[in-house]
Design an enzyme around this catalytic site. Structure first.
Site, PDB file in Angstrom:
ATOM      1  N   ARG A 117      74.921  22.505  23.199  1.00  0.00           N
ATOM      2  CA  ARG A 117      74.889  22.535  24.656  1.00  0.00           C
ATOM      3  C   ARG A 117      75.072  23.955  25.196  1.00  0.00           C
ATOM      4  O   ARG A 117      74.427  24.344  26.178  1.00  0.00           O
ATOM      5  CB  ARG A 117      75.962  21.593  25.214  1.00  0.00           C
ATOM      6  CG  ARG A 117      75.580  20.140  25.060  1.00  0.00           C
ATOM      7  CD  ARG A 117      76.672  19.164  25.422  1.00  0.00           C
ATOM      8  NE  ARG A 117      76.161  17.798  25.347  1.00  0.00           N
ATOM      9  CZ  ARG A 117      76.888  16.707  25.507  1.00  0.00           C
ATOM     10  NH1 ARG A 117      78.190  16.815  25.734  1.00  0.00           N
ATOM     11  NH2 ARG A 117      76.336  15.514  25.430  1.00  0.00           N
ATOM     12  N   TYR A 143      67.300  17.843  26.936  1.00  0.00           N
ATOM     13  CA  TYR A 143      67.885  17.544  25.626  1.00  0.00           C
ATOM     14  C   TYR A 143      69.331  18.021  25.503  1.00  0.00           C
ATOM     15  O   TYR A 143      69.826  18.757  26.332  1.00  0.00           O
ATOM     16  CB  TYR A 143      67.016  18.002  24.464  1.00  0.00           C
ATOM     17  CG  TYR A 143      66.680  19.452  24.284  1.00  0.00           C
ATOM     18  CD1 TYR A 143      67.292  20.482  24.980  1.00  0.00           C
ATOM     19  CD2 TYR A 143      65.703  19.800  23.339  1.00  0.00           C
ATOM     20  CE1 TYR A 143      66.959  21.797  24.755  1.00  0.00           C
ATOM     21  CE2 TYR A 143      65.355  21.119  23.109  1.00  0.00           C
ATOM     22  CZ  TYR A 143      65.995  22.114  23.814  1.00  0.00           C
ATOM     23  OH  TYR A 143      65.656  23.420  23.578  1.00  0.00           O
ATOM     24  N   GLU A 144      69.986  17.543  24.442  1.00  0.00           N
ATOM     25  CA  GLU A 144      71.425  17.727  24.212  1.00  0.00           C
ATOM     26  C   GLU A 144      72.258  17.137  25.348  1.00  0.00           C
ATOM     27  O   GLU A 144      73.316  17.663  25.703  1.00  0.00           O
ATOM     28  CB  GLU A 144      71.773  19.207  23.987  1.00  0.00           C
ATOM     29  CG  GLU A 144      70.938  19.903  22.954  1.00  0.00           C
ATOM     30  CD  GLU A 144      70.900  19.187  21.617  1.00  0.00           C
ATOM     31  OE1 GLU A 144      71.767  18.336  21.355  1.00  0.00           O
ATOM     32  OE2 GLU A 144      69.966  19.462  20.833  1.00  0.00           O
ATOM     33  N   GLY A 145      71.785  16.045  25.909  1.00  0.00           N
ATOM     34  CA  GLY A 145      72.465  15.393  27.027  1.00  0.00           C
ATOM     35  C   GLY A 145      71.862  15.863  28.333  1.00  0.00           C
ATOM     36  O   GLY A 145      71.978  17.038  28.693  1.00  0.00           O
TER      37      GLY A 145
END
Length: 592
Positions: free
Chosen positions: A294, A434-436
């Site tokens: 993140r 992406y990555e949350g």
């Protein structure tokens, strides 16, 4: 053809004039003098400009191909990867016990920005490896670390993270991938994972997949998830590669951007896996990788803005259209360059003031990671935990916005492939997802991070800003131009947090409906705080008779723009937060 220039001078300014790393009490920072960091950054910049940047449009145009289970990366990627390996760039901040150079994470971040700006899709191959390395280093057994890390650090093996499945992304408790225990202590991994970046490619001899799966009989939901090392090729006791594991790439995604990176459907058909960490504690181990990812994605967001801005600026200085409203400025030309027009200058300053503030925010965050890891500083660890969703969410939202603004600067040319801006826009878009997704980042911030340590961490951040303002209030220009706007924005942030405390408990929707605005409000305050620190450094340089007055005067002018034209957005975000959930939740689902 787009161009890229490595911003090493700006980086040196942040490292030594603003963060003053040589004086920091963080182990290893005393070795980071100006000459050393200059040498590292210049070499990384040279690689970025001469090798990676020319391959960026190549990767976008050619993409990756899958044939008979083999994924081929774009032309030139393998040679570039081998050059990265030869230079030792993949182990820059890795543990020397496993072949790394042991440099601070801060220097890794500075170098990483240049690699991302020059070729984001290419850098993802080594970026995913770095995250997998971190997870194994933190949670793996001594045998696992000895088996996998040296090859990953040198770059001959790469790594991935396998979370998402067709039926679940954010809600990982719904995963179906199974891990059947075997008599020899291994597990048979079966299931399908999707959207796996760098899941299959031709750059390395082996790919070390980290896979989330459930062991039968375990707890329901996320409490029953374990993490497994599942190598593409099994590794023999002597470290040599054995037979191919029972896993394969079932397809490549056709995507909006990052075409040069292979985004794979991965099928596991009874593949041999090795439990990493404790059984049913896979989420804890995976979040070591996720949190690093993140932070890296936040960097990707503003780094795409950097290269987009550079190309927009060059176009604005060269493109002739119309005359300045105050009178001709290029009398020897048929028209003035468009940079004379106020709206074009507004556009460019919006880009410039954001990316320079975002870089400072990211470098500060990286220094917190170093302080947490190298000093064992819990307060620093808690503070970067609080900042992680802001770094990821705010910097990627604004980074994408920056690429769009840069594209707009070029007018119709920005919409064509020839100039490269449309690729930067497409590549930057994934960072918000992406990555949350950024909505998830805002929920994490408000739902979990504000309450960290009973609210002491966020209160400590408020006090940090208050203390800085009080300490420097005697500097008349700094106070008037930077500290007063920062004080106002910080009060907006505190008021929004107080609203959540007073209204969120009785109706959680009041907090969650305002979480996205709170994330942006906090992001602006953080970047404003960075600009206040940069302003102090530049004022001091000018007062001390610097030989580069123009550089510092430019910094101050750019910072003034941010404080006057971007930071006031905190008032709008506060109004939205305090509007509560009523208007958000009023409509029935059927009436949308």
């Amino acid at each position: 053809m787009p161009h890229y220039t490595a911003p090493t001078k700006d980086m040196q300014y942040l490292l030594h004039d603003v963060l003053k790393i040589s004086d920091a009490d963080i182990p290893g920072y005393d070795e980071l003098d100006r000459d050393f960091t200059s040498a590292v950054l210049e070499e990384a910049g040279k690689l970025s400009v001469e090798v990676l940047a020319p391959l960026n449009p190549v990767g976008d145009e050619q993409g990756c191909t899958l044939e008979n289970g083999v994924v081929r990366t774009p032309e030139g990627f393998k040679d570039a990867y081998d050059q990265m390996r030869a230079g030792g760039w993949m182990g820059l901040d890795a543990d020397p016990d496993y072949g790394g150079q042991g440099m601070p994470y801060l220097l890794h971040s500075a170098v990483g920005e240049m690699f991302v700006s020059s070729n984001m899709a290419f850098n993802m191959y080594q970026g995913l490896t770095h995250g997998a390395y971190a997870a194994i280093h933190a949670h793996g057994s001594e045998d696992q670390k000895a088996t996998y890390l040296p090859k990953m650090v040198e770059g001959s093996w790469s790594g991935t993270m396998n979370l998402t499945e067709p039926q679940c992304g954010t809600d990982l408790g719904l995963i179906r991938t199974k891990a059947e225990p075997q008599d020899d202590g291994t597990y048979k991994i079966s299931g399908q994972k999707i959207w796996i970046s760098a899941g299959e490619h031709d750059l390395t001899d082996n790919i070390i997949h980290l896979v989330l799966a459930k062991i039968p009989g375990g707890p329901e939901g996320v409490k029953g998830i374990s993490l497994f090392i599942v190598p593409k090729f099994l590794v023999s006791e002597d470290g040599s590669l054995g037979e191919r594991n029972s896993l394969s790439c079932g397809g490549l995604e056709k995507k909006m951007g990052i075409h040069g990176n292979a985004t794979c459907v991965m099928n596991y058909d009874g593949a041999t896996g090795y439990l990493i960490g404790e059984m049913h504690k896979g989420m804890r181990a995976m979040f070591t990788m996720m949190n690093e990812a993140r932070l890296g994605v936040g960097l990707q967001g503003y780094a795409q803005g950097v290269v987009a801005y550079q190309n927009a600026l060059a176009f604005a200085q060269d493109r002739l259209q119309g005359r300045a409203v105050t009178g001709t400025e290029a009398a020897d030309k048929p028209a003035d360059p468009i940079i004379v027009h106020p709206d074009v200058r507004r556009n460019l300053l919006h880009q410039k003031s954001f990316i320079e503030g975002a870089r400072a925010f990211t470098f500060w965050g990286a220094s917190l990671i170093d302080r947490a890891h190298r000093n064992g500083d819990k307060e620093a660890d808690d503070l970067i935990s609080l900042m992680t969703p802001v770094l990821k969410g705010f910097l990627t939202d604004k980074g994408f916005e920056t690429t769009v603004l840069a594209q707009q600067t070029l007018g119709g040319s920005g919409f064509t492939q020839e100039w490269g801006l449309e690729q930067f826009v497409r590549d930057a878009r994934i960072t918000m997802i992406y990555e949350g997704t950024n909505g998830i980042q805002s929920l994490d911030l408000v739902g979990r991070k504000l309450g960290l340590n009973g609210g002491k961490t966020v209160m400590g951040f408020f006090e940090m800003i208050k203390g800085y303002i009080k300490e420097n209030a005697g500097h008349e220009a700094l106070n008037a131009e930077f500290l007063k706007p920062l004080k106002k924005a910080s009060k907006d942030l505190q008021q929004a947090a107080m609203y959540f405390m007073q209204n969120g408990m009785k109706n959680p929707n009041n907090a969650l409906s305002g979480s996205y605005d709170f994330m942006h409000l906090m992001g602006h305050v953080c970047v404003g705080f960075m600009w206040a620190q940069m302003a102090k450094a530049s004022y001091e340089a000018l007062e001390n008779g610097t030989s580069d007055a123009e550089f510092h005067q430019t910094k101050l002018a750019t910072g003034r723009y941010y404080m006057a034209r971007q930071l006031p957005a905190t008032s709008t975000h506060l109004a939205r937060v305090e509007a509560g959930a009523d208007t958000v939740m009023e409509l029935e689902a059927a009436n949308f």
